[in-house]
Design a protein around this motif. Sequence first.
Motif, PDB file in Angstrom:
ATOM      1  N   ILE A   1       0.862  -1.238   0.275  1.00  0.00           N
ATOM      2  CA  ILE A   1       0.075  -0.024  -0.025  1.00  0.00           C
ATOM      3  C   ILE A   1       0.806   1.064  -0.034  1.00  0.00           C
ATOM      4  CG2 ILE A   1      -1.656   1.458   1.472  1.00  0.00           C
ATOM      5  CD1 ILE A   1      -2.978  -0.983  -0.004  1.00  0.00           C
ATOM      6  N   ARG A   2       1.886   1.240   0.888  1.00  0.00           N
ATOM      7  CA  ARG A   2       2.785   2.390   0.909  1.00  0.00           C
ATOM      8  C   ARG A   2       3.387   2.698  -0.487  1.00  0.00           C
ATOM      9  NH1 ARG A   2       6.458   2.317   5.945  1.00  0.00           N
ATOM     10  NH2 ARG A   2       6.993   4.341   4.991  1.00  0.00           N
ATOM     11  N   LEU A   3       3.931   1.514  -1.144  1.00  0.00           N
ATOM     12  CA  LEU A   3       4.618   1.602  -2.381  1.00  0.00           C
ATOM     13  C   LEU A   3       3.680   2.193  -3.446  1.00  0.00           C
ATOM     14  CD1 LEU A   3       6.897   0.982  -4.188  1.00  0.00           C
ATOM     15  CD2 LEU A   3       6.082  -1.187  -4.570  1.00  0.00           C
ATOM     16  N   CYS A   4       2.291   1.694  -3.450  1.00  0.00           N
ATOM     17  CA  CYS A   4       1.387   2.358  -4.341  1.00  0.00           C
ATOM     18  C   CYS A   4       1.009   3.706  -4.305  1.00  0.00           C
ATOM     19  CB  CYS A   4       0.097   1.671  -4.158  1.00  0.00           C
ATOM     20  SG  CYS A   4       0.295  -0.219  -4.823  1.00  0.00           S
ATOM     21  N   ALA A   5       1.217   4.188  -3.097  1.00  0.00           N
ATOM     22  CA  ALA A   5       0.761   5.528  -2.408  1.00  0.00           C
ATOM     23  C   ALA A   5       2.239   6.355  -2.896  1.00  0.00           C
ATOM     24  CB  ALA A   5       0.642   5.765  -1.061  1.00  0.00           C
ATOM     25  N   LYS A   6       3.181   5.703  -2.866  1.00  0.00           N
ATOM     26  CA  LYS A   6       4.488   6.727  -3.192  1.00  0.00           C
ATOM     27  C   LYS A   6       4.554   6.685  -4.630  1.00  0.00           C
ATOM     28  CE  LYS A   6       9.194   7.165  -1.630  1.00  0.00           C
ATOM     29  NZ  LYS A   6       8.883   8.424  -0.653  1.00  0.00           N
ATOM     30  N   ILE A   7       4.256   5.721  -5.501  1.00  0.00           N
ATOM     31  CA  ILE A   7       4.170   5.620  -7.129  1.00  0.00           C
ATOM     32  C   ILE A   7       3.167   6.726  -7.425  1.00  0.00           C
ATOM     33  CG2 ILE A   7       3.584   4.304  -9.047  1.00  0.00           C
ATOM     34  CD1 ILE A   7       4.876   1.902  -7.511  1.00  0.00           C
ATOM     35  N   ALA A   8       2.129   6.682  -6.768  1.00  0.00           N
ATOM     36  CA  ALA A   8       1.133   7.487  -7.388  1.00  0.00           C
ATOM     37  C   ALA A   8       1.417   9.215  -7.032  1.00  0.00           C
ATOM     38  CB  ALA A   8      -0.431   7.260  -6.459  1.00  0.00           C
ATOM     39  N   ALA A   9       2.231   9.159  -5.842  1.00  0.00           N
ATOM     40  CA  ALA A   9       2.503  10.497  -5.407  1.00  0.00           C
ATOM     41  C   ALA A   9       3.762  11.253  -6.189  1.00  0.00           C
ATOM     42  CB  ALA A   9       2.612  10.500  -3.887  1.00  0.00           C
ATOM     43  N   GLU A  10       4.506  10.183  -6.678  1.00  0.00           N
ATOM     44  CA  GLU A  10       5.937  10.817  -7.145  1.00  0.00           C
ATOM     45  C   GLU A  10       5.991  10.646  -8.636  1.00  0.00           C
ATOM     46  OE1 GLU A  10       9.072   9.819  -4.625  1.00  0.00           O
ATOM     47  OE2 GLU A  10       8.320  10.477  -3.026  1.00  0.00           O
ATOM     48  N   THR A  11       5.123   9.965  -9.385  1.00  0.00           N
ATOM     49  CA  THR A  11       5.111   9.895 -10.863  1.00  0.00           C
ATOM     50  C   THR A  11       4.004  10.088 -11.301  1.00  0.00           C
ATOM     51  OG1 THR A  11       4.435   7.513 -10.801  1.00  0.00           O
ATOM     52  CG2 THR A  11       6.741   7.850 -10.193  1.00  0.00           C
ATOM     53  N   ASP A  12       3.822  10.223 -12.679  1.00  0.00           N
ATOM     54  CA  ASP A  12       2.389  10.390 -13.561  1.00  0.00           C
ATOM     55  C   ASP A  12       2.078   9.050 -13.997  1.00  0.00           C
ATOM     56  OD1 ASP A  12       4.430  10.042 -15.264  1.00  0.00           O
ATOM     57  OD2 ASP A  12       3.914  11.679 -16.642  1.00  0.00           O
ATOM     58  N   LEU A  13       2.764   8.035 -13.488  1.00  0.00           N
ATOM     59  CA  LEU A  13       2.188   6.561 -13.996  1.00  0.00           C
ATOM     60  C   LEU A  13       0.783   6.380 -13.696  1.00  0.00           C
ATOM     61  CD1 LEU A  13       5.262   4.047 -13.082  1.00  0.00           C
ATOM     62  CD2 LEU A  13       4.213   4.661 -15.382  1.00  0.00           C
TER      63      LEU A  13
ATOM     64  N   VAL B   1      -1.685   0.430 -14.566  1.00  0.00           N
ATOM     65  CA  VAL B   1      -1.099   0.914 -13.174  1.00  0.00           C
ATOM     66  C   VAL B   1      -2.188   1.709 -12.178  1.00  0.00           C
ATOM     67  CG1 VAL B   1       0.449   2.731 -12.183  1.00  0.00           C
ATOM     68  CG2 VAL B   1       1.373   1.494 -13.910  1.00  0.00           C
ATOM     69  N   GLN B   2      -2.972   2.437 -12.931  1.00  0.00           N
ATOM     70  CA  GLN B   2      -3.978   2.894 -12.150  1.00  0.00           C
ATOM     71  C   GLN B   2      -5.054   1.874 -11.753  1.00  0.00           C
ATOM     72  OE1 GLN B   2      -6.774   5.398 -14.433  1.00  0.00           O
ATOM     73  NE2 GLN B   2      -7.639   6.241 -12.762  1.00  0.00           N
ATOM     74  N   ASN B   3      -5.322   0.868 -12.702  1.00  0.00           N
ATOM     75  CA  ASN B   3      -6.248  -0.305 -12.135  1.00  0.00           C
ATOM     76  C   ASN B   3      -5.545  -1.032 -11.078  1.00  0.00           C
ATOM     77  OD1 ASN B   3      -8.342   0.332 -13.788  1.00  0.00           O
ATOM     78  ND2 ASN B   3      -7.799  -1.082 -15.130  1.00  0.00           N
ATOM     79  N   LEU B   4      -4.214  -1.333 -11.227  1.00  0.00           N
ATOM     80  CA  LEU B   4      -3.714  -2.209 -10.058  1.00  0.00           C
ATOM     81  C   LEU B   4      -3.597  -1.532  -8.779  1.00  0.00           C
ATOM     82  CD1 LEU B   4      -0.588  -3.540 -12.313  1.00  0.00           C
ATOM     83  CD2 LEU B   4      -2.336  -4.937 -11.326  1.00  0.00           C
ATOM     84  N   ILE B   5      -3.334  -0.203  -8.725  1.00  0.00           N
ATOM     85  CA  ILE B   5      -3.171   0.734  -7.549  1.00  0.00           C
ATOM     86  C   ILE B   5      -4.601   0.590  -7.033  1.00  0.00           C
ATOM     87  CG2 ILE B   5      -2.920   2.938  -6.485  1.00  0.00           C
ATOM     88  CD1 ILE B   5      -0.428   3.149  -8.554  1.00  0.00           C
ATOM     89  N   ASP B   6      -5.548   0.818  -7.739  1.00  0.00           N
ATOM     90  CA  ASP B   6      -6.839   0.994  -7.222  1.00  0.00           C
ATOM     91  C   ASP B   6      -7.561  -0.316  -6.785  1.00  0.00           C
ATOM     92  OD1 ASP B   6      -7.065   3.852  -8.184  1.00  0.00           O
ATOM     93  OD2 ASP B   6      -8.306   3.216  -9.746  1.00  0.00           O
ATOM     94  N   TRP B   7      -7.044  -1.282  -7.524  1.00  0.00           N
ATOM     95  CA  TRP B   7      -7.471  -2.637  -6.706  1.00  0.00           C
ATOM     96  C   TRP B   7      -6.733  -2.736  -5.325  1.00  0.00           C
ATOM     97  CZ3 TRP B   7      -5.347  -7.293  -5.055  1.00  0.00           C
ATOM     98  CH2 TRP B   7      -5.837  -8.365  -5.082  1.00  0.00           C
ATOM     99  N   VAL B   8      -5.576  -2.572  -5.123  1.00  0.00           N
ATOM    100  CA  VAL B   8      -4.888  -2.935  -3.886  1.00  0.00           C
ATOM    101  C   VAL B   8      -5.469  -1.988  -2.738  1.00  0.00           C
ATOM    102  CG1 VAL B   8      -2.674  -2.757  -2.718  1.00  0.00           C
ATOM    103  CG2 VAL B   8      -2.479  -3.773  -4.727  1.00  0.00           C
ATOM    104  N   CYS B   9      -5.887  -0.827  -3.281  1.00  0.00           N
ATOM    105  CA  CYS B   9      -6.534   0.210  -2.412  1.00  0.00           C
ATOM    106  C   CYS B   9      -7.915  -0.283  -2.002  1.00  0.00           C
ATOM    107  CB  CYS B   9      -6.399   1.705  -2.733  1.00  0.00           C
ATOM    108  SG  CYS B   9      -4.759   2.242  -3.122  1.00  0.00           S
ATOM    109  N   LEU B  10      -8.562  -0.805  -2.872  1.00  0.00           N
ATOM    110  CA  LEU B  10     -10.104  -1.191  -2.666  1.00  0.00           C
ATOM    111  C   LEU B  10      -9.984  -2.724  -1.624  1.00  0.00           C
ATOM    112  CD1 LEU B  10     -11.652  -0.679  -6.210  1.00  0.00           C
ATOM    113  CD2 LEU B  10     -12.244   0.410  -4.065  1.00  0.00           C
TER     114      LEU B  10
END
Length: 104
Positions: A10-22, A29-38
């Motif tokens: 979760i922390r890795l996803c948050a960091k990726i989302a905060a520090e990149t435009d991926l 990438v958006q779907n993977l991060i959203d899936w983990v968060c959900l």
Amino acid sequence: MTDMEKKVMIRLCAKIAAETDLYETDKEVQNLIDWVCLSEQIKENNNTIRNLTGEYKKIEPDCREGVRAQLERMKEICKERNNLYEKQNDLKGQKWKIEKSFER
């Protein structure tokens, strides 16, 4: 996967989302991060539902004896739990849509 591994993910996803435009530029990438968060949010809601149900079961015997304040709390617990169930269904629907996008 351990709780620690999940927290790190979760922390890795948050960091990726905060520090990149991926997150904005790559739909997968958006779907993977959203899936983990959900998934984490669903887990937290399930824990809350279990705690509320446990509290309800502790209060229930006293309510049978006519304790009005506890009866009111039971109503509040049921309402809160029902709201969480509705939220869970919405979250599961969002998660399902994301999982379907993985199949494409």
